[in-house]
Design an enzyme around this catalytic site. Structure first.
Site, PDB file in Angstrom:
ATOM      1  N   GLU A  92       0.848  -1.199   0.000  1.00 28.78           N
ATOM      2  CA  GLU A  92       0.000   0.000   0.000  1.00 28.78           C
ATOM      3  C   GLU A  92       0.878   1.241   0.000  1.00 28.78           C
ATOM      4  OE1 GLU A  92      -3.427   1.838   2.950  1.00 28.78           O
ATOM      5  OE2 GLU A  92      -3.303  -0.343   2.685  1.00 28.78           O
ATOM      6  N   ASP A  94       0.166   5.379   0.564  1.00 32.43           N
ATOM      7  CA  ASP A  94      -0.941   6.195   1.060  1.00 32.43           C
ATOM      8  C   ASP A  94      -0.708   7.692   1.001  1.00 32.43           C
ATOM      9  OD1 ASP A  94      -2.459   4.012   1.849  1.00 32.43           O
ATOM     10  OD2 ASP A  94      -1.739   4.030   3.902  1.00 32.43           O
ATOM     11  N   GLU A  96      -3.256  10.352   2.834  1.00 30.97           N
ATOM     12  CA  GLU A  96      -4.465  10.562   3.610  1.00 30.97           C
ATOM     13  C   GLU A  96      -4.474  12.007   4.103  1.00 30.97           C
ATOM     14  OE1 GLU A  96      -5.566   6.216   5.434  1.00 30.97           O
ATOM     15  OE2 GLU A  96      -4.288   7.499   6.646  1.00 30.97           O
TER      16      GLU A  96
END
Length: 278
Positions: A92, A94, A96
């Site tokens: 993953e 990310d 955010e």
């Protein structure tokens, strides 16, 4: 020369197509593709958030998305743009965006998971108002490194240090995911500021979803419609100007770095923390 000018004009006026490249995968109608596929909105209320994903999976590429984040009092909300595989031992990458009370800066939370292992967080406060207009957030993922960029300014580089035993995401194809959801147990000031549901629905806007990468099971290519089909991302790093801009962001706007959090890692920092950030 005339043909080139015509081609460039055509590329500049053609928009990415969410109908073609993405699908809304949760939210019970709270996600909406608008403007004939050129834009998409996600909304959050006290009952549910919403999200979408790319139709294809990719193994390396450059991924660009323009976002306009939730305006006003966005405390407790999290808006995302990330790549992920699925299952045990997933990879993953990310972005955010952690909402905050009106007038307070947004925090950008970044992380990298490889073979199910994360704990590589770095956080930054944006140096502009990300709710006033659209800004471009980019992930460059190749076999040597991962580069996180904001308006083409690098904010983080995660290098491939497999040679010293640090896992790096390179074998699992990933989809692009975007979502808007409530995380007021941790997102804003460690969970001290909660979501004000009287402000709902909260809305985040996405546009210019462009991918130049390797579709899983196929060849490397471009879904971008506003640039030439270049494969520069495959070896992309930072030149002197890029390193200077990265240094500026990390010195002025970084608010958390896992490589400095000794109380969290009393046994010692991960080996990549001892290496050059570039």
């Amino acid at each position: 020369m005339l043909l080139l000018s015509i081609l460039m004009a055509s590329l500049a006026t053609t928009s990415a197509d969410f109908y073609r490249d993405a699908e809304i995968n949760w939210g019970d109608g709270r996600g909406k593709i608008i403007e004939g596929g050129r834009a998409l909105t996600l909304s959050l209320d006290q009952y549910s958030g919403s999200g979408f994903q790319s139709k294809n999976e990719y193994l390396f590429g450059r991924f660009d998305m323009q976002l306009k984040l939730v305006p006003g009092n966005s405390a407790g909300t999290v808006t995302t743009f990330f790549l992920s595989s699925q299952g045990v031992g997933h990879d993953e990458i990310d972005f955010e965006f952690l909402g905050n009370a009106t007038g307070e800066p947004y925090t950008v939370h970044t992380n990298v998971y490889a073979q199910g292992k994360g704990n590589k967080e770095q956080q930054f406060q944006l140096w502009f108002d990300p709710t006033a207009t659209f800004h471009t957030y980019s992930i460059v993922w190749n076999q040597q490194r991962i580069i996180f960029m904001v308006d083409n300014i690098p904010i983080r580089v995660f290098n491939n240090y497999e040679s010293i035993g640090i896992p790096f995401p390179k074998n699992q194809p990933m989809r692009v995911y975007c979502s808007l959801w409530n995380a007021d147990d941790w997102a804003t000031q460690g969970g001290r500021v909660k979501t004000d549901w009287t402000k709902a629905p909260f809305v985040a806007s996405y546009r210019n979803f462009n991918i130049n990468g390797c579709v899983s099971g196929s060849t490397c290519g471009s879904q971008s419609t506003d640039s030439f089909n270049t494969q520069a991302w495959q070896t992309q790093g930072l030149d002197a100007n890029g390193r200077n801009r990265l240094r500026w962001v990390q010195q002025k706007h970084m608010v958390y770095n896992y490589c400095n959090d000794r109380p969290r890692f009393p046994q010692g920092f991960s080996e990549e923390c001892k290496r050059s950030r570039f």
